[in-house]
Motif scaffolding. Sequence first.
Motif, mmCIF file in Angstrom:
data_model
loop_
_atom_site.group_PDB
_atom_site.id
_atom_site.type_symbol
_atom_site.label_atom_id
_atom_site.label_comp_id
_atom_site.label_asym_id
_atom_site.label_seq_id
_atom_site.Cartn_x
_atom_site.Cartn_y
_atom_site.Cartn_z
ATOM 1 N N GLU A 122 40.826 27.430 0.130
ATOM 2 C CA GLU A 122 41.173 28.758 0.620
ATOM 3 C C GLU A 122 40.272 29.763 -0.090
ATOM 4 O O GLU A 122 40.389 29.975 -1.299
ATOM 5 N N GLY A 123 39.339 30.354 0.637
ATOM 6 C CA GLY A 123 38.361 31.239 0.039
ATOM 7 C C GLY A 123 38.946 32.582 -0.337
ATOM 8 O O GLY A 123 40.110 32.896 -0.096
ATOM 9 N N HIS A 124 38.117 33.415 -0.929
ATOM 10 C CA HIS A 124 38.534 34.747 -1.345
ATOM 11 C C HIS A 124 38.555 35.705 -0.156
ATOM 12 O O HIS A 124 37.637 35.707 0.667
ATOM 13 N N ASP A 125 39.597 36.531 -0.100
ATOM 14 C CA ASP A 125 39.587 37.633 0.862
ATOM 15 C C ASP A 125 38.555 38.671 0.442
ATOM 16 O O ASP A 125 37.819 39.204 1.276
ATOM 17 N N THR A 126 38.531 38.952 -0.863
ATOM 18 C CA THR A 126 37.564 39.914 -1.403
ATOM 19 C C THR A 126 37.104 39.445 -2.774
ATOM 20 O O THR A 126 37.803 38.690 -3.459
ATOM 21 N N LEU A 127 35.940 39.904 -3.166
ATOM 22 C CA LEU A 127 35.428 39.759 -4.527
ATOM 23 C C LEU A 127 35.201 41.163 -5.077
ATOM 24 O O LEU A 127 34.663 42.029 -4.367
ATOM 25 N N VAL A 128 35.570 41.378 -6.327
ATOM 26 C CA VAL A 128 35.562 42.726 -6.886
ATOM 27 C C VAL A 128 34.823 42.747 -8.217
ATOM 28 O O VAL A 128 34.997 41.842 -9.047
ATOM 29 N N VAL B 156 24.827 21.618 -0.977
ATOM 30 C CA VAL B 156 24.653 23.050 -1.212
ATOM 31 C C VAL B 156 25.853 23.757 -0.627
ATOM 32 O O VAL B 156 26.226 23.525 0.526
ATOM 33 N N VAL B 157 26.489 24.613 -1.428
ATOM 34 C CA VAL B 157 27.687 25.342 -1.010
ATOM 35 C C VAL B 157 27.299 26.799 -0.765
ATOM 36 O O VAL B 157 26.779 27.463 -1.657
ATOM 37 N N ALA B 158 27.547 27.265 0.459
ATOM 38 C CA ALA B 158 27.236 28.649 0.802
ATOM 39 C C ALA B 158 28.383 29.601 0.488
ATOM 40 O O ALA B 158 28.171 30.802 0.319
ATOM 41 N N GLU B 159 29.613 29.071 0.412
ATOM 42 C CA GLU B 159 30.775 29.928 0.172
ATOM 43 C C GLU B 159 30.688 30.587 -1.204
ATOM 44 O O GLU B 159 30.354 29.935 -2.195
ATOM 45 N N PRO B 160 30.994 31.873 -1.306
ATOM 46 C CA PRO B 160 30.944 32.542 -2.615
ATOM 47 C C PRO B 160 31.913 31.917 -3.621
ATOM 48 O O PRO B 160 33.055 31.611 -3.305
ATOM 49 N N VAL B 161 31.414 31.731 -4.833
ATOM 50 C CA VAL B 161 32.209 31.248 -5.958
ATOM 51 C C VAL B 161 31.928 32.189 -7.123
ATOM 52 O O VAL B 161 30.771 32.533 -7.392
ATOM 53 N N ALA B 162 32.979 32.642 -7.810
ATOM 54 C CA ALA B 162 32.832 33.637 -8.861
ATOM 55 C C ALA B 162 33.330 33.107 -10.193
ATOM 56 O O ALA B 162 34.082 32.126 -10.260
ATOM 57 N N PRO C 209 47.717 28.845 -13.895
ATOM 58 C CA PRO C 209 48.392 30.103 -14.218
ATOM 59 C C PRO C 209 48.478 31.024 -13.005
ATOM 60 O O PRO C 209 47.541 31.107 -12.198
ATOM 61 N N ALA C 210 49.604 31.718 -12.889
ATOM 62 C CA ALA C 210 49.773 32.706 -11.822
ATOM 63 C C ALA C 210 49.159 34.032 -12.261
ATOM 64 O O ALA C 210 48.963 34.284 -13.448
ATOM 65 N N GLY C 211 48.843 34.867 -11.282
ATOM 66 C CA GLY C 211 48.370 36.207 -11.583
ATOM 67 C C GLY C 211 46.897 36.319 -11.876
ATOM 68 O O GLY C 211 46.406 37.407 -12.152
ATOM 69 N N THR C 212 46.169 35.202 -11.843
ATOM 70 C CA THR C 212 44.726 35.302 -12.025
ATOM 71 C C THR C 212 44.077 35.661 -10.695
ATOM 72 O O THR C 212 44.693 35.596 -9.632
ATOM 73 N N ASP C 213 42.804 36.032 -10.754
ATOM 74 C CA ASP C 213 42.076 36.407 -9.545
ATOM 75 C C ASP C 213 41.300 35.235 -8.952
ATOM 76 O O ASP C 213 40.730 35.365 -7.866
#
Length: 531
Positions: A362-368, A321-327, A344-348
């Motif tokens: 390396e997780g996300h600093d923010t999710l938008v 089970v993974v607790a880290e946010p994945v979008a 590809p570069a420039g994706t979120d």
Amino acid sequence: MIVGPSRRTVLSGALAALAVPPVLKEGGARPNIIVILADDLGWGEVGFQGQQTIRTPTLDRLAAEGVRFEAGYSGAPLCAPSRCALLTGLHAGHGTVRENPEGGQQLSLTGADLTFAELAQLSGYRTACIGKWGFGPEQPGQPSHPNERGFEEFFGYIDHRHAHQYYPAYLWRDGEKRWLGRKSYAPDLLRDEAIAFLRRPSKRPFLLYFSTILPHSPSVVPGDAGPYQDLPFSRANRRHAAQVTRLDADVAALVRALRDSGRADDTILLFTSDNGPHSEKGVIPELVDANGPLRGDKRDLYEGGIRVPMIAWSPSLRPRVVAEPVAFWDVLPTVADLIGAPVPAGTDGRSFRALLTGGDREGHDTLVWNRPRKVQAIRQGRWKAIRFAPGIAGAPPEGRVELYDLADDLGEQHDLSATWPAFTGSLLSLLDRSIGPDPRLPYGLRTLVDGGRLTVTLHNGSGADWQDVRLSYEPAKGLRVGDPSRVTLAPGSSTSAVFLMPGHSGRVWAHFRTGSRKHAFRRGVFVGDLR
């Protein structure tokens, strides 16, 4: 005297080997990929998230055997922008499609959009989109058609409004309408088409995007509501429950076909939903606790609208089970990572391949999330801010801002914006900086046919140099012709070569390397090709 390894060393080495299944080993055979997207399935509508009324035995088993993402996030709280984020790796602050049409023209992808299917197709994969595409217009040959966005095969609905019909007059097969006379239950046709694709022999790896319309409204199933016929619910709610269980059975059929084909061990399957549960045409999510402890549902940027069931499964994966946010916008870089294509570069997004084997990323600093002129949200760690435009959800003329601590308040019941105004303001500043134009670079292999001249252009839209680039053309009948130049492409740059095209079809190639990894892109080319 030769001293062999100790028993502990042998055991630890064996466990280390088991930790990375063959399907995910670097330099190994490239995995097949299946992405199954449900339509309006709530986070709590499946048994592995605590559902007690609706039965989902297959999904529960896949979750128990595979990797379950507790904080899986959709791209948006409604259809089109969520699917755009899934396919292109951009959140709705950067993506081409940021909102549903709402009575206007169906929104479209463009020739500038790179989908995960295009990455796979360039890398030699057999690709198919079966089900709901969700972008217009309903015309063949235009840039937003699935066949133009990386899918060799397409069967289903183009326009998302058309996908509201469970007994449609027609479905599309590639660029043609196949007339059905409103006599066939579309989810059955889509399931059978996906099964046929999985069973079809091929030496190439495959990517299947199965985008079912279940359990979107209206609540339509053949016959009665099956095991839910006697529930003390309305007809719409009984049949909605039957839709969810039917979805589960369709997933079971696909997994069975995959096993029968002998390719299950070489396949990664991702299951998720495009947004939270709907409350349309008489369906009441609260009757079955469709979102568990989460607040809100479809169209909301509270957790109930955007946190969705998410599973990665393969027989070779170890349960976790993974607790880290994945979008959703993480899927494209993950696909690139799995198939060995330059990301590809420039994706979120950021690849979650490592999370499948228990590693770190390396997780996300923010999710938008962004619904233009309506509501926006940003998550940073445990904190989440939501900003409502004036008049939306009862917001006053100056709008409304809310702040929640998801670690202590997953149900988003206690607004802390008045307690932490400066911190709330800093989150909103990050949110504003995260919304803007498309940040991507041109990526991929393009062709232009003008008379008997074929121009081939390779665009490096990644973040690394592409070295020793070689372009070539292989007519359908004849020897491959190569450009003698060997160049290095920096990120954002391109190179072209011109060939004489004597025939009516053929294939172009781009060979290059990034560091020690070799890559080969390819695509078919035809007279009149303007791609």
